[in-house]
Design a protein around this motif. Structure first.
Motif, mmCIF file in Angstrom:
data_model
loop_
_atom_site.group_PDB
_atom_site.id
_atom_site.type_symbol
_atom_site.label_atom_id
_atom_site.label_comp_id
_atom_site.label_asym_id
_atom_site.label_seq_id
_atom_site.Cartn_x
_atom_site.Cartn_y
_atom_site.Cartn_z
ATOM 1 N N TYR A 90 0.834 -1.208 0.000
ATOM 2 C CA TYR A 90 0.000 0.000 0.000
ATOM 3 C C TYR A 90 0.868 1.257 0.000
ATOM 4 N N ALA A 91 1.932 1.245 0.829
ATOM 5 C CA ALA A 91 2.834 2.398 0.886
ATOM 6 C C ALA A 91 3.524 2.613 -0.456
ATOM 7 N N MET A 92 3.884 1.517 -1.132
ATOM 8 C CA MET A 92 4.524 1.621 -2.438
ATOM 9 C C MET A 92 3.580 2.267 -3.450
ATOM 10 N N ARG A 93 2.336 1.831 -3.473
ATOM 11 C CA ARG A 93 1.359 2.404 -4.411
ATOM 12 C C ARG A 93 1.102 3.867 -4.109
ATOM 13 N N ARG A 94 1.000 4.204 -2.833
ATOM 14 C CA ARG A 94 0.736 5.597 -2.458
ATOM 15 C C ARG A 94 1.902 6.492 -2.831
ATOM 16 N N ARG A 95 3.137 6.000 -2.600
ATOM 17 C CA ARG A 95 4.319 6.780 -2.932
ATOM 18 C C ARG A 95 4.459 6.937 -4.445
ATOM 19 N N ALA A 96 4.141 5.881 -5.192
ATOM 20 C CA ALA A 96 4.221 5.952 -6.647
ATOM 21 C C ALA A 96 3.220 6.963 -7.196
ATOM 22 N N ALA A 97 2.025 6.973 -6.608
ATOM 23 C CA ALA A 97 1.003 7.921 -7.061
ATOM 24 C C ALA A 97 1.404 9.352 -6.723
#
Length: 215
Positions: A90-97
């Protein structure tokens, strides 16, 4: 020279260095910062202290011989590892966005910023809640107690060896990751590593949770 002790050191070193949930959490948090990585490493060693103390006290034998209790610990440990994996993804997706408009050449902070206190707890719980550790210690330590030797002092020595190896290996991993951090924290590398660690923890958590549910 104690040949059995040397053999145990070799076996224990391989056991400690074997990539698993402990290794993955240390790497992930070391990407956030050196302090987080080192705190996680110390937490992992703390979890090993718990397992070795249980093995020395004989309480691990009770856990292994009580299937319901063992499965409860397995579920709890699996759920925690699964939580760490899903949190990482989830943190990876949020950071990528959040960074999608910042360009691809900038440097980002990898891992999940946790702070040393939280990182310490993550390392400790990841290891302490590992349901396979009591079985491993119970099956491994007695094999290296020589015939006629006092079991308690020898087991304490072997347990101390495992903890010392962890205190060498996991901080070394954290420092190496931090040393390579400039490259590892680049957006593409950070996404690959964080995505891989999150996926590995999620898969391991699912396996640990599914095990007791299928029995």
């Amino acid at each position: 020279m104690d040949a059995q002790l040397l053999a145990f050191v070799a076996v224990a070193a391989g056991m400690v260095a074997l990539p698993g949930a402990d290794f993955t959490v240390v790497v992930r948090n070391a990407l956030a910062s050196r302090r987080d990585g080192l705190a996680t490493a110390v937490g992992v060693a703390g979890g090993l202290v718990v397992h070795t103390a249980l093995a020395v006290a004989g309480l691990a034998a009770v856990l292994v011989t009580m299937p319901v209790l063992f499965r409860g610990v397995q579920l709890l440990g699996g759920a925690y590892v699964l939580y760490l994996g899903l949190s990482g993804l989830y943190a990876m997706r949020r950071r990528a966005a959040a960074g999608s408009g910042a360009g691809s050449e900038g440097e980002v902070t990898g891992g999940t910023p946790a702070g040393p206190g939280r990182a310490l707890r993550q390392g400790f719980l990841t290891n302490a809640l590992n349901p396979k550790a009591p079985v491993l210690f119970l099956s491994l330590l007695p094999q290296f107690v020589p015939d006629g030797a006092a079991p308690l002092p020898r087991t304490l020595l072997l347990a101390s060896v495992v903890v010392l190896l962890a205190l060498v290996w996991f901080p070394a991993v954290a420092l190496l990751v931090d040393r390579l951090g400039r490259w590892l924290r680049r957006p593409r590398a950070a996404r690959v590593i964080e995505g891989g660690s999150g996926s590995a923890l999620t898969a391991l958590g699912l396996v640990l949770v599914a095990g007791p549910l299928l029995h």
